[in-house]
Design an enzyme around this catalytic site. Structure first.
Site, PDB file in Angstrom:
ATOM      1  N   ASP A  79      37.124  25.900  39.707  1.00  0.00           N
ATOM      2  CA  ASP A  79      38.332  25.171  39.340  1.00  0.00           C
ATOM      3  C   ASP A  79      37.906  24.256  38.204  1.00  0.00           C
ATOM      4  O   ASP A  79      38.570  24.250  37.151  1.00  0.00           O
ATOM      5  CB  ASP A  79      39.225  24.319  40.771  1.00  0.00           C
ATOM      6  N   LYS A 138      31.906  28.284  44.302  1.00  0.00           N
ATOM      7  CA  LYS A 138      32.880  27.256  45.220  1.00  0.00           C
ATOM      8  C   LYS A 138      32.013  26.635  46.353  1.00  0.00           C
ATOM      9  O   LYS A 138      32.555  27.065  47.774  1.00  0.00           O
ATOM     10  CB  LYS A 138      34.304  28.097  45.568  1.00  0.00           C
ATOM     11  N   ASP A 169      38.705  36.560  31.337  1.00  0.00           N
ATOM     12  CA  ASP A 169      40.227  36.887  30.527  1.00  0.00           C
ATOM     13  C   ASP A 169      40.455  35.577  29.946  1.00  0.00           C
ATOM     14  O   ASP A 169      40.919  35.499  28.646  1.00  0.00           O
ATOM     15  CB  ASP A 169      41.237  37.169  31.391  1.00  0.00           C
ATOM     16  N   TYR A 216      36.515  41.836  46.448  1.00  0.00           N
ATOM     17  CA  TYR A 216      37.253  43.275  46.111  1.00  0.00           C
ATOM     18  C   TYR A 216      36.634  44.473  47.116  1.00  0.00           C
ATOM     19  O   TYR A 216      37.582  45.341  46.864  1.00  0.00           O
ATOM     20  CB  TYR A 216      37.257  43.533  44.688  1.00  0.00           C
ATOM     21  N   ASP A 274      36.233  37.774  37.067  1.00  0.00           N
ATOM     22  CA  ASP A 274      37.609  38.660  36.597  1.00  0.00           C
ATOM     23  C   ASP A 274      38.635  37.692  35.673  1.00  0.00           C
ATOM     24  O   ASP A 274      38.974  37.869  34.683  1.00  0.00           O
ATOM     25  CB  ASP A 274      38.268  39.195  37.893  1.00  0.00           C
TER      26      ASP A 274
END
Ligand code: NAD
Length: 357
Positions: free
Chosen positions: A224, A192, A252, A141, A248
Site C-alpha cells: 500500500d 504485505k 502498470d 492467480y 501486476d
C-alpha cells in the site's frame, strides 16, 4: 558471439515495429562482430489464418531452440469472434508457459524530452528510472483451492489462494538482485508481511538470498505504501521486486508515470530462453499506416542483448541512440509535441540506426 534469435512479429503493428528492431540488432551485430541468426515464425492471428492455431508447434519448437525470442504483438478485430481457446492472445499464455518464464521485467523510464507526456508534474517524474520485477507463474492467480462455491444458507463463496514456496521466491529474488547489479544496486522488495503469512515467507527468503549479493542494498516496503510512494516520490526506486498480483498492479502504475505506451519495453525470463516484447498490443487502430512508435520494441531488443546475451555494452549503445534521436527532436505521432519533427515508424528506426555510435 553467436546467437539464435526467434522473431515473432505477430499481428497489427507487430509487423511494422519488429523489422525496425531487427534492423538495429543487425547493425549492432555488424559493429560489435556478433553473428545473430534471425528466424521468423508465425504467431497469433497470422498463425490462425495459416495453420488454424495461434501457437503452431513449429513456432514453439523454434522458440525453444533459440537463445532469445523477440515478439511484436498479437490480436485484432478479425479474430475477436473466435472461441477464447483459439484466440490469438492464447499464444502469449502458451509460449510463456512453455518457456517457463517466471519473471517479468518492466522498466519505467522517463526520457528527459518526454517529461511532459506524463500526467504527473515534471518535478515528480523527471529522471525516474525504475525496473519492476514481477513474479509471473505463482501466487494468487495460480494458488489452490480456488473457485466459487454455493453456501448452504444461500449465496456463494469465492476463493483464491495466495501461495509461494521458498524456491519460487528464491529464483525471482535472484533475478532482482542480478538486475540491480546492472543498475543502481538497490532492491526494494514489496510485500504485505504485516498481515499475510505468504508475505512473511517472501520477506524471509528475500533476506536470505540477499546474503549472496552484498553489493546490493535491500529494503522492504508494504504494497500500500509502495503504491503511494510511486506517485509521491518515484525517484527513490531502482528495482522493485514484487509477487504476481502486486507486480501486476504496480507495473502498470509505474508504466503510466512515463505517459506513453509506445515507449515501454519488457522482458520475461525463466530457466532458459527469454522473451522480449513491447508492453503494448497490436494497435489495430493505427496498424499499416507507418505511424506506430517502434521505440518500445527497439528497447526490448536492447533488454534482450543485456538479459539474454549478456551484451551490456551493446544494450547501452541502443539506449544512447534512442536518447540521441529524441534529443534531436524526432518523434512518432504518439509522443509529438510542439517544435518536434513527426516521423513515421520506418523513419524513426532509420534515425536510431544512424545514431548508433
Ligand atoms: P494496444 O496496446 O494495442 O493499444 C492501445 C492504444 O495505444 C491504442 O490507441 C494504440 O493505437 C496505442 N498504441 C499501442 N502501441 C502503440 C505504438 N507502438 N505506437 C503508438 N501508439 C500505440 O491495446 P488494445 O487496443 O487494448 O488491444 C489491441 C489488440 O492487441 C487486442 O487484440 C488485444 O488483445 C491485443 N493485445 C496484445 C498484447 C500482446 O500482444 N502482448 C498486449 C495487449 C493487447
Amino acid at each position: 558471439m553467436k546467437a539464435k534469435i526467434a522473431v515473432l512479429a505477430g499481428d497489427g503493428v507487430g509487423r511494422e515495429i519488429i523489422p525496425e528492431a531487427v534492423k538495429i540488432l543487425k547493425a549492432i551485430g555488424d559493429k560489435y562482430h556478433h553473428t545473430f541468426e534471425f528466424t521468423s515464425a508465425d504467431i497469433g492471428g497470422h498463425a490462425i489464418d495459416k495453420v488454424g492455431v495461434p501457437l503452431p508447434n513449429d513456432t514453439l519448437a523454434l522458440a525453444k531452440q533459440s537463445d532469445a525470442v523477440l515478439l511484436g504483438a498479437v490480436g485484432g478485430p478479425k479474430w475477436e469472434g473466435l472461441d477464447y481457446s483459439m484466440r490469438p492472445e492464447r499464444a502469449l499464455l502458451g509460449i510463456r508457459e512453455a518457456l517457463g518464464l517466471y519473471a517479468n521485467l518492466r522498466p519505467a523510464k522517463v526520457y528527459a524530452n518526454l517529461v511532459d507526456a506524463s500526467t504527473l508534474k515534471r518535478e515528480v517524474i523527471e529522471g525516474i528510472d525504475i525496473l519492476v520485477i514481477r513474479e509471473l507463474t505463482g501466487g494468487i492467480y495460480f494458488g489452490r483451492p480456488k473457485g466459487i462455491e454455493p453456501l448452504p444458507g444461500g449465496g456463494e463463496r469465492g476463493v483464491n489462494t495466495e501461495v509461494y514456496t521458498t524456491e519460487e521466491v528464491r529464483r525471482i529474488a535472484k533475478v532482482a538482485f542480478e538486475a540491480a547489479q546492472k543498475r543502481r544496486k538497490k532492491v526494494m522488495s514489496v510485500d504485505k508481511a504485516n498481515v499475510l503469512e505468504s508475505s512473511e515467507l517472501w520477506r524471509k527468503v528475500v533476506i536470505e538470498v540477499h546474503q549472496d549479493y552484498p553489493d546490493v542494498e535491500l529494503s522492504h516496503i508494504y504494497v500500500d505504501n509502495a503504491a503511494m510512494q510511486l506517485v509521491r516520490n518515484p525517484r527513490q526506486f531502482d528495482v522493485m521486486l514484487c509477487n504476481n498480483m502486486f507486480g501486476d498492479i504496480l507495473s502498470d502504475e509505474a508504466a503510466m508515470l512515463t505517459g506513453s505506451i509506445g515507449m515501454l519495453p519488457s522482458a520475461s525470463v525463466g530457466a532458459k530462453v527469454g522473451l522480449f516484447e513491447p508492453i503494448h498490443g497490436s494497435a489495430p487502430d493505427i496498424a499499416g499506416k507507418n505511424i506506430a512508435n517502434p521505440i518500445a520494441t527497439i528497447a526490448s531488443a536492447g533488454m534482450m542483448l543485456s538479459y539474454a546475451l549478456q551484451l551490456d555494452k551493446e544494450a547501452e549503445a541502443i539506449e544512447r541512440a534512442i536518447v540521441k534521436t529524441l534529443d534531436m527532436g524526432y518523434r512518432t505521432k504518439d509522443i509529438q509535441s510542439p517544435g518536434t519533427q513527426v516521423v513515421g515508424t520506418v523513419e524513426m528506426g532509420d534515425a536510431i540506426l544512424r545514431n548508433l555510435d
